[in-house]
Design a protein around this motif. Sequence first.
Motif, mmCIF file in Angstrom:
data_model
loop_
_atom_site.group_PDB
_atom_site.id
_atom_site.type_symbol
_atom_site.label_atom_id
_atom_site.label_comp_id
_atom_site.label_asym_id
_atom_site.label_seq_id
_atom_site.Cartn_x
_atom_site.Cartn_y
_atom_site.Cartn_z
ATOM 1 N N LEU A 155 80.379 1.879 49.679
ATOM 2 C CA LEU A 155 79.719 3.119 50.098
ATOM 3 C C LEU A 155 79.020 2.926 51.438
ATOM 4 C CD1 LEU A 155 78.812 6.015 49.708
ATOM 5 C CD2 LEU A 155 76.972 5.189 48.214
ATOM 6 N N GLY A 156 78.414 1.768 51.638
ATOM 7 C CA GLY A 156 77.773 1.499 52.915
ATOM 8 C C GLY A 156 78.755 1.547 54.068
ATOM 9 N N ARG A 157 79.953 1.024 53.857
ATOM 10 C CA ARG A 157 80.973 1.059 54.920
ATOM 11 C C ARG A 157 81.477 2.484 55.137
ATOM 12 N NH1 ARG A 157 82.190 -4.024 52.594
ATOM 13 N NH2 ARG A 157 83.875 -3.202 51.281
ATOM 14 N N ILE A 158 81.525 3.280 54.073
ATOM 15 C CA ILE A 158 81.903 4.693 54.218
ATOM 16 C C ILE A 158 80.878 5.416 55.080
ATOM 17 C CG2 ILE A 158 82.071 6.874 52.936
ATOM 18 C CD1 ILE A 158 83.325 5.167 50.629
ATOM 19 N N VAL A 159 79.599 5.159 54.833
ATOM 20 C CA VAL A 159 78.546 5.777 55.643
ATOM 21 C C VAL A 159 78.682 5.353 57.101
ATOM 22 C CG1 VAL A 159 76.046 5.891 56.026
ATOM 23 C CG2 VAL A 159 76.961 5.993 53.697
ATOM 24 N N GLU A 160 78.951 4.080 57.343
ATOM 25 C CA GLU A 160 79.135 3.598 58.716
ATOM 26 C C GLU A 160 80.296 4.319 59.394
ATOM 27 O OE1 GLU A 160 79.733 -0.577 58.456
ATOM 28 O OE2 GLU A 160 77.646 -1.027 57.915
ATOM 29 N N ARG A 161 81.378 4.512 58.657
ATOM 30 C CA ARG A 161 82.542 5.185 59.240
ATOM 31 C C ARG A 161 82.225 6.642 59.557
ATOM 32 N NH1 ARG A 161 88.365 4.779 56.357
ATOM 33 N NH2 ARG A 161 87.889 2.573 56.696
ATOM 34 N N LEU A 162 81.512 7.311 58.656
ATOM 35 C CA LEU A 162 81.123 8.693 58.922
ATOM 36 C C LEU A 162 80.272 8.783 60.176
ATOM 37 C CD1 LEU A 162 80.243 10.022 55.355
ATOM 38 C CD2 LEU A 162 82.084 10.851 56.814
ATOM 39 N N ARG A 163 79.380 7.847 60.353
ATOM 40 C CA ARG A 163 78.446 7.902 61.479
ATOM 41 C C ARG A 163 79.086 7.527 62.807
ATOM 42 N NH1 ARG A 163 73.041 6.010 58.142
ATOM 43 N NH2 ARG A 163 72.600 8.110 57.346
ATOM 44 N N GLU A 164 80.335 7.102 62.760
ATOM 45 C CA GLU A 164 81.063 6.921 64.012
ATOM 46 C C GLU A 164 81.391 8.258 64.663
ATOM 47 O OE1 GLU A 164 84.487 4.661 63.033
ATOM 48 O OE2 GLU A 164 83.381 2.802 62.620
ATOM 49 N N SER A 165 81.421 9.334 63.846
ATOM 50 C CA SER A 165 81.808 10.640 64.381
ATOM 51 C C SER A 165 80.800 11.746 64.117
ATOM 52 C CB SER A 165 83.161 11.065 63.778
ATOM 53 O OG SER A 165 83.088 11.117 62.360
ATOM 54 N N THR A 166 79.810 11.509 63.259
ATOM 55 C CA THR A 166 78.854 12.567 62.936
ATOM 56 C C THR A 166 77.515 11.972 62.529
ATOM 57 O OG1 THR A 166 78.395 14.456 61.477
ATOM 58 C CG2 THR A 166 79.654 12.660 60.539
ATOM 59 N N GLN A 167 76.463 12.712 62.807
ATOM 60 C CA GLN A 167 75.131 12.340 62.346
ATOM 61 C C GLN A 167 74.680 13.236 61.182
ATOM 62 O OE1 GLN A 167 73.279 9.595 63.366
ATOM 63 N NE2 GLN A 167 75.275 9.170 64.297
ATOM 64 N N ALA A 168 75.627 13.968 60.590
ATOM 65 C CA ALA A 168 75.292 14.824 59.447
ATOM 66 C C ALA A 168 74.725 13.977 58.311
ATOM 67 C CB ALA A 168 76.535 15.575 58.978
ATOM 68 N N PRO A 169 73.719 14.476 57.628
ATOM 69 C CA PRO A 169 73.113 13.709 56.536
ATOM 70 C C PRO A 169 74.110 13.396 55.417
ATOM 71 C CG PRO A 169 71.724 15.559 57.142
ATOM 72 C CD PRO A 169 73.027 15.754 57.846
ATOM 73 N N VAL A 170 73.849 12.285 54.746
ATOM 74 C CA VAL A 170 74.635 11.871 53.583
ATOM 75 C C VAL A 170 73.719 11.858 52.376
ATOM 76 C CG1 VAL A 170 75.960 10.004 52.520
ATOM 77 C CG2 VAL A 170 76.229 10.497 54.971
ATOM 78 N N LEU A 171 74.095 12.621 51.348
ATOM 79 C CA LEU A 171 73.353 12.676 50.092
ATOM 80 C C LEU A 171 74.193 12.027 49.001
ATOM 81 C CD1 LEU A 171 72.248 15.045 51.928
ATOM 82 C CD2 LEU A 171 71.750 16.270 49.800
ATOM 83 N N VAL A 172 73.552 11.284 48.109
ATOM 84 C CA VAL A 172 74.273 10.614 47.034
ATOM 85 C C VAL A 172 73.551 10.846 45.711
ATOM 86 C CG1 VAL A 172 75.271 8.460 46.198
ATOM 87 C CG2 VAL A 172 75.023 8.831 48.663
ATOM 88 N N TYR A 173 74.283 11.368 44.731
ATOM 89 C CA TYR A 173 73.728 11.528 43.387
ATOM 90 C C TYR A 173 73.672 10.153 42.701
ATOM 91 C CZ TYR A 173 74.626 16.653 43.119
ATOM 92 O OH TYR A 173 74.645 18.009 43.305
ATOM 93 N N ASN A 174 72.537 9.841 42.068
ATOM 94 C CA ASN A 174 72.559 8.726 41.134
ATOM 95 C C ASN A 174 72.901 9.261 39.745
ATOM 96 O OD1 ASN A 174 70.162 9.708 39.978
ATOM 97 N ND2 ASN A 174 68.874 8.063 40.811
#
Length: 266
Positions: A155-174
Amino acid sequence: MQQRVTLFAKGNVDLRDTLVAHRAGGGVVWNGINEAIRARGIPATVRVRHETHSRFDALLAADGKVPAMLAERALPLAAYPPASQFSRAVFDAQADAFVFSIQADLYTVMFRHAQEGFLLHAREWQSWSEDDREWLRQHFVPSGLLEPAQAMASLGRIVERLRESTQAPVLVYNVSAVMPGDSIHCHLGLGETIGARAQRFNLELVELSRRTGISIIDVDQIVARGGSDRLKLAQLHLNAAGCEAVAHEVVRVLADLDVLPAAPRQ
């Protein structure tokens, strides 16, 4: 004037039921995040783009192409068709916020192709035809459940990949660790319960939030405050009241992140 907001929700019934709609008894019993927005008087309309999810490691490896051997075979994958399992749409989407859940990584056993190495979520494979089950045994091996640190690393790597193209917030349900009606008081010989496993995943998600700045939708705390018997149907399923409570928390977090406008003062 209504503000239009787009959410990309990559997850399963917990995201669908809270953000899109929860159906029970042949009808809609919770009508999604826009119902919560209207209740708060927020001048916005949210479009939710929902896509089912298998596991974070599979999403990280997806290249948008369905392997030929899966495209050629009509497997009974129900809500997890190959197009969704191998989609990388979340990485290409234009969205105001992205929403994930750790629920699938908590309990999903994937199958790995013995030669090509790709992962398959063979949903309810035990009920497949004998021919399909034999095909699965010939070509795939179970990958086993992930440890929390493994799932959160993906998940951390997914967030890194998203932030290569967007600064949109990431929310995650526990995940709520409480099982309605649970009366276990001694765990000798039981192994790890789903509730204990959920607690470990939730703690690992907190550590990921500290490192990356993602926002946690704390379903566990919402259920604890409201009562599991009142808000849950089963270990991994909320009822309409539970969906409403979680949707209101999503709205609160989105407003706090300035994704949603503030409600007008009375």
